[in-house]
Write a protein that holds these residues in place. Sequence first.
Motif, mmCIF file in Angstrom:
data_model
loop_
_atom_site.group_PDB
_atom_site.id
_atom_site.type_symbol
_atom_site.label_atom_id
_atom_site.label_comp_id
_atom_site.label_asym_id
_atom_site.label_seq_id
_atom_site.Cartn_x
_atom_site.Cartn_y
_atom_site.Cartn_z
ATOM 1 N N GLU B 108 29.470 56.277 44.165
ATOM 2 C CA GLU B 108 29.184 55.566 43.886
ATOM 3 C C GLU B 108 28.849 53.672 43.986
ATOM 4 O O GLU B 108 27.677 53.198 43.714
ATOM 5 C CB GLU B 108 30.224 54.447 43.132
ATOM 6 C CG GLU B 108 31.122 55.594 41.660
ATOM 7 C CD GLU B 108 32.177 56.899 42.335
ATOM 8 O OE1 GLU B 108 32.034 56.387 43.394
ATOM 9 O OE2 GLU B 108 31.997 58.178 41.600
ATOM 10 N N THR B 112 24.876 52.820 43.953
ATOM 11 C CA THR B 112 24.851 51.482 43.777
ATOM 12 C C THR B 112 24.030 50.487 45.023
ATOM 13 O O THR B 112 23.063 50.127 45.164
ATOM 14 C CB THR B 112 25.714 50.267 43.700
ATOM 15 O OG1 THR B 112 26.749 51.258 42.592
ATOM 16 C CG2 THR B 112 25.317 49.352 43.268
ATOM 17 N N LYS B 116 19.996 48.967 44.705
ATOM 18 C CA LYS B 116 19.193 47.964 45.549
ATOM 19 C C LYS B 116 18.332 47.884 46.793
ATOM 20 O O LYS B 116 17.570 47.480 46.827
ATOM 21 C CB LYS B 116 20.565 47.347 46.440
ATOM 22 C CG LYS B 116 20.982 45.779 46.138
ATOM 23 C CD LYS B 116 21.770 45.214 45.774
ATOM 24 C CE LYS B 116 21.825 43.425 45.628
ATOM 25 N NZ LYS B 116 23.173 43.035 46.078
#
Lengths: 348, 425
Positions: B108, B112, B116
């Motif tokens: 996870e 992320t 980004k």
Amino acid sequence: MARLNAVDVALWGMRVTVVLVVVVGTIGTLVKDRYTIAQWVDFVVFGLTIGAIYAQIALGYTMVYGVLRMINFAHGDFVMCGAFAGYFVATPLDRSGYLQDHPVLGMSAILVVAVITSTAIALLTERVAYRPFRRVTGLAPLICAIGVSFFLEQTFRGMFGSAVKSYPSPAWQRSTFDVFGFNVPRVDFLVIVLAVFFMGGLYLIVQRTRMGTAMRAVAEDGETAALMGIDVNKVVVFTFFLGGAMAGIAGVFYAFVYKQVYFFMGFTPGVKAFGAAVLGGIGNIPGAMLGGLFLGMVESIGPTLFLDGLGIPAPYQLRDLIAFTLLIMVLIFRPQGLLGEKMAKKRA
Amino acid sequence: MSTMLATTCRGLAGLAAAAVITLASGPIASGPAQAAQTLGPVTDPIGVVRVPKGAPIQIGGMWVISGPDTALGLDEQRGVQIAFQDLGGKLLGHPLKLNTEDDQCNAEGGQTASTKLASNPQLFVVLGPGCSSVATPGAPILWQQGIVLIGTGCTAPKLTAADRKPEYDGFARTVYSDSEQGKADATYLFKELKAKTIVTIHDGSPYAQQVQQVTADNFTAMGGKVLSQEAVSPTDVDMHPLLTRIASEKPDVVYLPIFTAAGAQIVRQAKETPGLEKTKLMGGSSLLSADFIEATGPAVVGFVIGYPDISPDAMGKGYPKFVEEYKKAFHEAPISGYHGNAYDGAMLAAKAIEKVAKTDKDGNLYIGKKAFRDAVFSIKFAGISGPIACDAHGECSQFHPSVLEFTSADPKSFSTGTNPKKIWP
């Protein structure tokens, strides 16, 4: 006879499957005869140990829910705070040899500091974060509790770092002693006995003291209790006091058994203890104790007893699945939990 | 009623249209989504990054820099920082800027962090991660934007396997594959420890799952027997029931290539489990850190881990100088084991930039993304972790096996070479 609809059929199918897995798996495991009696006793002791800790944590959830009808999701973090406070006392006591030479006084000092810290943080949380939401309905108090949980975790992370810290392990804790011919780890025995003692004490406080009676009255009907002259604020503060104290004790026990503290350590036992509180019947104190012990035992024995006999590899990976499946099964049969009562319409 | 019906019909029509568009567009794209682009003097099939005169060349980084595995990621980040320092902080007249994201060493967090970084149009390369569970979802996300990921500590075999999917075409690593580590660990277990039976434990992460499988396969091929392959969750704390189950199998060795929190619990609790008190335990490269010593306490003494040989003799010529620089910059010895690989990853990126970047008459720098990727895969040099030369699947490092043994429970004594010390070969 009423006709079964699709949902009923699915539920019955699920029940039958779970019962089949449990029965066939158990018979298969026992027939294999892979484990000695001593190993089965070990499984039970490990289950009782973690179960006793879950039970203590579950008490905090259930008492707050009983009085405020609110799920205090930060309760697991009160456990973490207690464990950390205990760590900062236990480490120097261990280094100086005091904990080894004076186990009773050393443990008492650790527990006192942990209880004071957890209780202080619980009371502060109630006053600063929860009281403004007392009359608010809906999800706001729950969101606030989750926010407090994050706040506490990140504060401790900022203050003490994110690395795992090792709890002391004095020699007297590492030894075992004989119980009916079986070797039981001393720390596990101590945790089980003391947890039962503290939970018994809490039960007596709630059942036999004026403040305990007031707590039960507020839990039954807060408005009527207030009309009868009970200071509801005082009762709520007392509830958080008891919950915080139990969290501090549970934190120290948890850390002494599993030997690690870190800022996120309260989350998993917190969630499991909440499950235990629901299983026992949320709001019911003996129910929370029973739920915790049940969950601990299923986690410890379940994978071996139910899945080994079915030949499922790596069964301990599935221990949470087993525990929470059984939790769901219990709630399907008894939606109010093991010891919960059916609520009046007003409270439900 | 009719309004409700109309709304439902419109909704269904919308879903059907979406389905048709999805089917018409064929399978989900696995390569970079960008089209050919010409900027300044550079034309590239998947895009060009323009660095204005005086502006920094941005290089992404993602490592675990919080939680129990912090040392693993921080050590690699420091390796890259020293590489930048050795380059004088500049390349082709532009300052170097490292944009780091915390990937938390899980899928996870990796998703992320990668998303980004992928949203930054100035990026064309990311260094890291230290965890395969991050690289597995992260590499395809970055390559969709034409960004190359140079792995600095992620060792799962599948990332550079011959049959890897096209979405991993932008991934290369300056660290070895666990297919090598697994072979070495199996050899140590079978030939050195003379173990006939083992139990393996993984935590579901790609790294742990794959390395224990490779070790188990090699151990079996050598004539040993794998009694069972157990699994835990990385957040499990109560290992007693699992260990009691393992004790009933009476293995010669328990092999646990997992991460700090769960690994420390197993090593500690095994000593208290009847039947396992004296059983040899062996871990993997993820446990080389002072944090692991701190988390495990006295039980760590005698615990061994399989690890690439990072003794000065086995490393490249520049390694001793690097260690001195590391100590000077961070006031401590390297805190984990992949700093050298990270340093080489940064140097590989720098050499590839130097090879493909072009400057216009105004001093602006242009880097073609496909050209950069091809340069990474073709450059060869002597790194501080050994020779760096990528094969067609992005494996750029060479592996020298070793086994390290922890000698003290004091985290301050952590220093690769003394605690843990090399005991094999």
